[in-house]
Design a protein around this motif. Structure first.
Motif, PDB file in Angstrom:
ATOM      1  N   CYS A   6       0.860  -1.179   0.000  1.00 51.74           N
ATOM      2  CA  CYS A   6       0.000   0.000   0.000  1.00 51.74           C
ATOM      3  C   CYS A   6       0.901   1.235   0.000  1.00 51.74           C
ATOM      4  O   CYS A   6       1.425   1.627   1.044  1.00 51.74           O
ATOM      5  CB  CYS A   6      -0.911  -0.001   1.223  1.00 51.74           C
TER       6      CYS A   6
ATOM      7  N   GLU B  53       1.820   7.312  -1.548  1.00 56.66           N
ATOM      8  CA  GLU B  53       1.274   8.272  -2.512  1.00 56.66           C
ATOM      9  C   GLU B  53      -0.074   7.754  -3.037  1.00 56.66           C
ATOM     10  O   GLU B  53      -0.318   6.553  -3.103  1.00 56.66           O
ATOM     11  CB  GLU B  53       2.246   8.513  -3.668  1.00 56.66           C
ATOM     12  N   PRO B  54      -0.969   8.663  -3.375  1.00 61.42           N
ATOM     13  CA  PRO B  54      -2.281   8.250  -3.880  1.00 61.42           C
ATOM     14  C   PRO B  54      -2.163   7.577  -5.253  1.00 61.42           C
ATOM     15  O   PRO B  54      -1.220   7.823  -5.996  1.00 61.42           O
ATOM     16  CB  PRO B  54      -3.055   9.560  -3.984  1.00 61.42           C
ATOM     17  N   TRP B  55      -3.122   6.712  -5.564  1.00 60.95           N
ATOM     18  CA  TRP B  55      -3.167   6.079  -6.869  1.00 60.95           C
ATOM     19  C   TRP B  55      -4.604   6.101  -7.373  1.00 60.95           C
ATOM     20  O   TRP B  55      -5.534   6.342  -6.621  1.00 60.95           O
ATOM     21  CB  TRP B  55      -2.588   4.669  -6.825  1.00 60.95           C
ATOM     22  N   THR B  56      -4.762   5.861  -8.649  1.00 60.50           N
ATOM     23  CA  THR B  56      -6.067   5.976  -9.303  1.00 60.50           C
ATOM     24  C   THR B  56      -6.365   4.697 -10.088  1.00 60.50           C
ATOM     25  O   THR B  56      -5.518   3.805 -10.204  1.00 60.50           O
ATOM     26  CB  THR B  56      -6.065   7.157 -10.295  1.00 60.50           C
TER      27      THR B  56
END
Length: 70
Positions: free
Chosen positions: A38, A41-44
């Motif tokens: 996990c 940083e954000p992911w899409t």
């Protein structure tokens, strides 16, 4: 492929076993799900699609039947 938050363990062992007579299975987890890391940083969804393309490229898979579950 499972939807966001789902993981490869959600596929029924019986389903995979019965379908494996005709198909080879690759059951990856999306980032942050199942046994995957996990990242901080954000992911899409687009990031997950890029990850899948990279996996297929590394495995040299050019043609596939794609099954997803959400």
């Amino acid at each position: 492929m499972m939807g966001l938050g789902g993981n490869a363990d959600w596929w029924s062992d019986r389903f995979v076993f019965e379908m494996s007579e005709d198909f080879r299975f690759i059951l990856p987890d999306n980032r942050g799900a199942g046994r995957s890391d996990c990242p901080e940083e954000p992911w899409t969804i687009e990031t997950n699609a890029d990850d899948l393309k990279e996996l297929l490229d590394v495995l040299k898979i050019e043609k596939l039947t794609f099954l997803a579950f959400r």
